[in-house]
Design an enzyme around this catalytic site. Sequence first.
Site, PDB file in Angstrom:
ATOM      1  N   ASP A  19       0.873  -1.179   0.000  1.00  0.00           N
ATOM      2  CA  ASP A  19       0.000   0.000   0.000  1.00  0.00           C
ATOM      3  C   ASP A  19       0.908   1.226   0.000  1.00  0.00           C
ATOM      4  O   ASP A  19       2.128   1.103   0.182  1.00  0.00           O
ATOM      5  CB  ASP A  19      -0.899  -0.014   1.253  1.00  0.00           C
ATOM      6  CG  ASP A  19      -1.785   1.228   1.355  1.00  0.00           C
ATOM      7  OD1 ASP A  19      -2.411   1.601   0.353  1.00  0.00           O
ATOM      8  OD2 ASP A  19      -1.829   1.842   2.435  1.00  0.00           O
ATOM      9  N   SER A  20       0.315   2.395  -0.164  1.00  0.00           N
ATOM     10  CA  SER A  20       1.091   3.629  -0.068  1.00  0.00           C
ATOM     11  C   SER A  20       1.603   3.851   1.362  1.00  0.00           C
ATOM     12  O   SER A  20       2.526   4.630   1.570  1.00  0.00           O
ATOM     13  CB  SER A  20       0.229   4.816  -0.463  1.00  0.00           C
ATOM     14  OG  SER A  20      -0.850   4.936   0.447  1.00  0.00           O
ATOM     15  N   TYR A  51      -0.791   8.477  -2.236  1.00  0.00           N
ATOM     16  CA  TYR A  51      -0.922   8.339  -3.692  1.00  0.00           C
ATOM     17  C   TYR A  51      -2.110   9.154  -4.217  1.00  0.00           C
ATOM     18  O   TYR A  51      -2.169   9.475  -5.402  1.00  0.00           O
ATOM     19  CB  TYR A  51      -1.195   6.881  -4.066  1.00  0.00           C
ATOM     20  CG  TYR A  51      -0.036   5.904  -3.967  1.00  0.00           C
ATOM     21  CD1 TYR A  51       1.280   6.319  -3.762  1.00  0.00           C
ATOM     22  CD2 TYR A  51      -0.273   4.531  -4.108  1.00  0.00           C
ATOM     23  CE1 TYR A  51       2.316   5.394  -3.689  1.00  0.00           C
ATOM     24  CE2 TYR A  51       0.751   3.605  -4.050  1.00  0.00           C
ATOM     25  CZ  TYR A  51       2.046   4.035  -3.839  1.00  0.00           C
ATOM     26  OH  TYR A  51       3.061   3.114  -3.777  1.00  0.00           O
ATOM     27  N   GLY A  52      -3.071   9.404  -3.323  1.00  0.00           N
ATOM     28  CA  GLY A  52      -4.390   9.889  -3.751  1.00  0.00           C
ATOM     29  C   GLY A  52      -4.404  11.191  -4.529  1.00  0.00           C
ATOM     30  O   GLY A  52      -5.316  11.435  -5.306  1.00  0.00           O
ATOM     31  N   CYS A  82      -4.465  -1.466  -1.920  1.00  0.00           N
ATOM     32  CA  CYS A  82      -4.648  -0.023  -2.076  1.00  0.00           C
ATOM     33  C   CYS A  82      -5.611   0.195  -3.242  1.00  0.00           C
ATOM     34  O   CYS A  82      -5.335  -0.254  -4.367  1.00  0.00           O
ATOM     35  CB  CYS A  82      -3.292   0.610  -2.377  1.00  0.00           C
ATOM     36  SG  CYS A  82      -3.348   2.362  -2.766  1.00  0.00           S
ATOM     37  N   ASN A  83      -6.725   0.849  -2.982  1.00  0.00           N
ATOM     38  CA  ASN A  83      -7.694   1.123  -4.042  1.00  0.00           C
ATOM     39  C   ASN A  83      -7.078   2.004  -5.126  1.00  0.00           C
ATOM     40  O   ASN A  83      -7.286   1.789  -6.316  1.00  0.00           O
ATOM     41  CB  ASN A  83      -8.918   1.837  -3.472  1.00  0.00           C
ATOM     42  CG  ASN A  83      -9.720   0.960  -2.531  1.00  0.00           C
ATOM     43  OD1 ASN A  83     -10.714   0.386  -2.921  1.00  0.00           O
ATOM     44  ND2 ASN A  83      -9.283   0.842  -1.289  1.00  0.00           N
ATOM     45  N   THR A  84      -6.321   3.019  -4.690  1.00  0.00           N
ATOM     46  CA  THR A  84      -5.746   3.982  -5.635  1.00  0.00           C
ATOM     47  C   THR A  84      -4.804   3.278  -6.601  1.00  0.00           C
ATOM     48  O   THR A  84      -4.863   3.491  -7.826  1.00  0.00           O
ATOM     49  CB  THR A  84      -4.999   5.083  -4.858  1.00  0.00           C
ATOM     50  OG1 THR A  84      -5.867   5.587  -3.832  1.00  0.00           O
ATOM     51  CG2 THR A  84      -4.589   6.215  -5.767  1.00  0.00           C
ATOM     52  N   CYS A 195     -11.102   3.207   0.382  1.00  0.00           N
ATOM     53  CA  CYS A 195      -9.667   3.386   0.602  1.00  0.00           C
ATOM     54  C   CYS A 195      -9.311   2.515   1.800  1.00  0.00           C
ATOM     55  O   CYS A 195     -10.034   2.515   2.801  1.00  0.00           O
ATOM     56  CB  CYS A 195      -9.358   4.856   0.894  1.00  0.00           C
ATOM     57  SG  CYS A 195      -7.674   5.157   1.481  1.00  0.00           S
ATOM     58  N   THR A 196      -8.209   1.773   1.686  1.00  0.00           N
ATOM     59  CA  THR A 196      -7.884   0.798   2.738  1.00  0.00           C
ATOM     60  C   THR A 196      -7.458   1.462   4.055  1.00  0.00           C
ATOM     61  O   THR A 196      -7.398   0.798   5.084  1.00  0.00           O
ATOM     62  CB  THR A 196      -6.790  -0.175   2.260  1.00  0.00           C
ATOM     63  OG1 THR A 196      -5.652   0.575   1.793  1.00  0.00           O
ATOM     64  CG2 THR A 196      -7.315  -1.053   1.145  1.00  0.00           C
ATOM     65  N   HIS A 197      -7.183   2.756   4.016  1.00  0.00           N
ATOM     66  CA  HIS A 197      -6.894   3.466   5.270  1.00  0.00           C
ATOM     67  C   HIS A 197      -8.167   3.657   6.117  1.00  0.00           C
ATOM     68  O   HIS A 197      -8.094   3.749   7.334  1.00  0.00           O
ATOM     69  CB  HIS A 197      -6.319   4.864   4.990  1.00  0.00           C
ATOM     70  CG  HIS A 197      -4.857   4.873   4.629  1.00  0.00           C
ATOM     71  ND1 HIS A 197      -4.387   4.444   3.413  1.00  0.00           N
ATOM     72  CD2 HIS A 197      -3.772   5.285   5.332  1.00  0.00           C
ATOM     73  CE1 HIS A 197      -3.066   4.602   3.377  1.00  0.00           C
ATOM     74  NE2 HIS A 197      -2.672   5.107   4.529  1.00  0.00           N
TER      75      HIS A 197
HETATM   76  N1  DGL Z   1      -4.814   3.035   1.027  1.00  0.00           N
HETATM   77  C1  DGL Z   1      -4.838   3.748  -0.228  1.00  0.00           C
HETATM   78  C2  DGL Z   1      -6.147   3.438  -0.956  1.00  0.00           C
HETATM   79  O1  DGL Z   1      -6.762   2.415  -0.669  1.00  0.00           O
HETATM   80  C3  DGL Z   1      -4.518   5.166   0.123  1.00  0.00           C
HETATM   81  C4  DGL Z   1      -4.245   6.061  -0.956  1.00  0.00           C
HETATM   82  C5  DGL Z   1      -3.309   7.211  -0.718  1.00  0.00           C
HETATM   83  O2  DGL Z   1      -2.133   6.966  -0.481  1.00  0.00           O
HETATM   84  O3  DGL Z   1      -3.778   8.338  -0.894  1.00  0.00           O
HETATM   85  O4  DGL Z   1      -6.597   4.145  -1.817  1.00  0.00           O
END
Ligand code: DGL
Length: 281
Positions: A19-20, A51-52, A82-84, A195-197
């Site tokens: 993930d990011s 990443y967003g 990570c969705n992004t 978003c996984t966060h």
């Molecule tokens: N956990 C990432 C997601 O699911 C976070 C993205 C980010 O870094 O902005 O999108």
Amino acid sequence: MTSHPPFPTPADAPIGVFDSGVGGLSVLRHIRAQLPQEHLIYLADSGHAPYGGKTEAFVVERALAIAAYLTGKGVKALVVACNTATVAAIKAVRAHYPELPVVGVEPGLKPGAAATRNGKVGVLATVRTLQGEKLLQLRDQIAASTGAQFLLQPCPGLVDLIEQGELDSAATDALLTGFIAPLLEQGADTLVLGCTHYPFVLPAIERAVLAAGGHDVKLIDTGDAVARQLARLLEGGGLQRPGSVGHPPMLHGYTTGGVDALAPAFRSLLQLDVVVEPLKI
Ligand code: DGL
């Protein structure tokens, strides 16, 4: 291509999860629950998070660099937690590693459409995810087949607060209320955590729903479904590590950011003591 370190059998190789930052830990906990015998490597690209707000090209480049590193470590499967990164880059990752089982995580629009009672589904995600062609196609397809209406709500700044460990702060509550209140005003009775966060601020999300006058609002997280899909792929490829033989499962962390951030995150978010190594890629 990089040669793989030797493992006694392919099934004994680790699974790479990235993930990011710390968000993918919300997926990792489901993977550990469903596949407790598996060796796992978690890579947080915190040196390049979030990443967003970045361009699609940047996210693709990071995902390919990470996939190259993890395949060099001999992983038998890759989880883009990570969705992004999934929306921007999973196609490129699969094209580079056609033999590798790759599982991604996308906002749960389908479960959202199944859960809503009034057809209105709010989707909380990063700016990049909600601008991604893959997500917009998925939205159109599911809207056409179910009649659901998706209200897309970008959440800039939220990942930064979660990365800083602000899970319960007034700033996080205020930010969430600003994102969630307009969705409820438009009638959403279901919110997708895209978003996984975000599962790490579930109590704050529930508070924001209540503060905005929402009740009986369904919250959708797909971490569990991702772990099930991973289990299916491993089983289909004969790649599940047997539980009772050899070494106990290992969990190793890498971060492109500060080691002093990821190790405490493992402890506070998952109650795990994990050895974390710094990484420059
Ligand atoms: N956990 C990432 C997601 O699911 C976070 C993205 C980010 O870094 O902005 O999108």
